[in-house]
Scaffold this active site. Structure first.
Site, mmCIF file in Angstrom:
data_model
loop_
_atom_site.group_PDB
_atom_site.id
_atom_site.type_symbol
_atom_site.label_atom_id
_atom_site.label_comp_id
_atom_site.label_asym_id
_atom_site.label_seq_id
_atom_site.Cartn_x
_atom_site.Cartn_y
_atom_site.Cartn_z
ATOM 1 C CG HIS A 174 -13.755 -14.072 -16.468
ATOM 2 N ND1 HIS A 174 -12.587 -13.505 -16.032
ATOM 3 C CD2 HIS A 174 -14.754 -13.325 -15.930
ATOM 4 C CE1 HIS A 174 -12.860 -12.467 -15.275
ATOM 5 N NE2 HIS A 174 -14.167 -12.333 -15.193
ATOM 6 C CG ASP A 199 -10.853 -2.945 -17.698
ATOM 7 O OD1 ASP A 199 -12.023 -2.544 -17.676
ATOM 8 O OD2 ASP A 199 -10.373 -3.676 -16.821
ATOM 9 N NE ARG A 224 -17.176 0.458 -14.983
ATOM 10 C CZ ARG A 224 -17.014 -0.866 -15.035
ATOM 11 N NH1 ARG A 224 -15.914 -1.378 -15.556
ATOM 12 N NH2 ARG A 224 -17.934 -1.660 -14.570
ATOM 13 C CB SER A 229 -14.772 -4.121 -17.637
ATOM 14 O OG SER A 229 -13.787 -4.474 -16.716
ATOM 15 C CE LYS A 234 -10.703 -7.044 -17.256
ATOM 16 N NZ LYS A 234 -10.941 -6.519 -15.925
HETATM 17 N N1 URA Z 1 -14.669 -7.431 -13.159
HETATM 18 C C1 URA Z 1 -14.053 -6.706 -14.127
HETATM 19 O O1 URA Z 1 -12.993 -7.077 -14.613
HETATM 20 N N2 URA Z 1 -14.655 -5.580 -14.532
HETATM 21 C C2 URA Z 1 -15.828 -5.128 -14.049
HETATM 22 O O2 URA Z 1 -16.307 -4.110 -14.476
HETATM 23 C C3 URA Z 1 -16.438 -5.894 -13.027
HETATM 24 C C4 URA Z 1 -15.836 -7.052 -12.614
#
Ligand code: URA
Length: 433
Positions: free
Chosen positions: A82, A161, A168, A183, A187
């Site tokens: 990631h 999320d 957010r 967050s 995932k």
């Molecule tokens: N990328 C994400 O998936 N979440 C965040 O909070 C910031 C960057």
């Protein structure tokens, strides 16, 4: 349990219990907690933080809030990667084929771009016919057949999320290390890989502006991954300047193919070899140095390029783009941007370059915008290079010539020329294991 008591506790800097965190996540997803209370807790977390245990629990409840992908039918150690987002970051298109060519399966779910940062799914969809929405069974079979598939996230991956990120975004609570870490990692956990390599970007084009902040985020995410039983490491890489020379979807696919032919820019090749080396290490293919060599060999032998071709074929795209990149979408208009002074390129701010590319049609200003796969920017000069007044620095690509003016105004701010040769920071800034 009452939400107001949970907010009060975090407002006063106390630690939340596992049951309280579960109550919060479940209530956000089923709608029983109103947005104003969820936002109040997010702000309290933003101001007072969460410790490692709270952050891990938040991540695990978020990961369990929707679909969780079962990759167990695919034999071997599945390693995911990631990147925390950047400009011109086409690393997945390069690393996936390299790692698969070295015998480690890659089953990857990627996102779309928003604002000035690009998304792997948009880049892949610039390949004619390429499908990023495969049913789970076909996704698993594609990985079994070619060792590699990259698809978009299923609609119900981590719904917690989706709701929390939307709140957010409008309550100034994005920039919180426990919230960003939860967050991203929720995932990754839900996507099912056994091990995870994180590329944490630092610099003008990234979320984290200093190495210190990036290290803290990297450590929080590595702790979550390892705490959840997935071997996780992070590499901290520079995003002050764009990675590679191309920004824009089809332009980046073309550059990724060049890297896999051994003819790509040095900076992106270097970052990809390091990340692929770390992924192969986690997949049990040897120590880091051995794995980095394996990655290099996969490029030199063209085995990685063949893997990219197999993946494109399996996902219904036109595999011939690998041998003939002129089959990729091409913009009707191009415009050279020329140096205004003699000297050295001091910086090309990657976040502004991302905006300039978005204005040409390569990115989305809002979630609903459509993108032009052919649009973007190709750098002819990079920070540290010498230039003469009037010499082309970069080329803009667009299908509508009237988009150039606004983009050039941004580029004028992005490109800084100085009389002295600037010092360039290293590309790989640190590793967190
Ligand atoms: N990328 C994400 O998936 N979440 C965040 O909070 C910031 C960057």
């Amino acid at each position: 349990m009452r939400m107001v008591d949970i907010i009060e506790k975090k407002r006063d800097g106390q630690k939340l219990s596992k049951a309280e965190i579960e109550f919060f996540v479940k209530g956000v997803v089923d709608g029983s907690i109103p947005d104003y209370q969820a936002s109040a807790l997010l702000m309290a977390i933003c101001l007072n933080g969460m410790d490692d245990e709270e952050t891990l629990q938040l991540t695990q409840f978020m990961a369990a809030s929707g679909d969780q992908i079962d990759l167990s039918p695919i034999p071997g150690i599945k390693v995911d990667k990631h990147s925390t987002g950047g400009v011109g970051d086409k690393t997945t298109l390069i690393i996936g084929p390299i790692v698969a060519a070295c015998g480690a399966p890659v089953a990857k779910m990627s996102g779309r771009g928003l604002g000035h940062t690009g998304g792997t799914i948009d880049k892949l969809e610039s390949i004619p016919g390429f499908r990023t929405e495969l049913p789970t069974g076909e996704f698993i079979n594609a990985v079994k057949a070619a060792g590699l598939a990259v698809v978009g996230q299923t609609g119900n991956l981590v719904p917690a999320d989706k709701k929390l990120y939307a709140l957010r975004d409008v309550t100034a609570t994005v920039r919180s290390i426990p919230l960003i870490a939860a967050s991203i990692m929720s995932k990754k956990l839900a996507a099912g890989a056994d091990a995870i390599v994180l590329d944490v970007k630092v610099g003008s084009g990234a979320f984290m502006k200093t190495v210190d902040e990036a290290k803290k985020l990297a450590k929080a995410m590595v702790d979550i991954g390892n705490g959840a039983g997935r071997k996780t490491v992070a590499v901290i890489t520079d995003m002050d300047k764009p990675l590679g020379n191309a920004v824009g979807n089809a332009l980046e696919v073309k550059e990724a193919i060049e890297v896999l032919k051994g003819k790509g820019p040095e900076d992106i090749t270097e970052v990809c070899l390091t990340l692929a080396g770390k992924m192969l290490e986690l997949a049990g293919k040897g120590d880091f140095e051995t794995c980095r060599k394996l990655a290099r060999e996969a490029i030199d032998s063209r085995k990685a390029l063949e893997k990219l071709k197999d993946m494109i074929k399996n996902q219904h795209g036109l595999p011939d783009v690998v041998s003939d990149t002129s089959l990729l979408p091409k913009a009707v208009h191009t415009l050279e941007y020329k140096a205004k002074d003699n000297g050295y390129i001091k910086s090309i701010s990657s976040d502004i370059l991302g905006v300039a590319s978005m204005l040409l049609g390569a990115g989305r200003a809002t979630k609903e915008s459509t993108i032009d796969p052919a649009a973007g920017i190709v750098l002819l000069k990079k920070p540290g290079d010498k230039v003469s007044r009037g010499e082309p620095v970069l080329v803009l690509h667009a299908n509508q010539a009237d988009l150039f003016d606004a983009s050039v105004r941004e580029i004028e701010r992005a490109v800084v020329i100085s009389p002295d040769k600037p010092e360039m920071p290293p590309l790989i800034l640190d590793m967190v294991e």
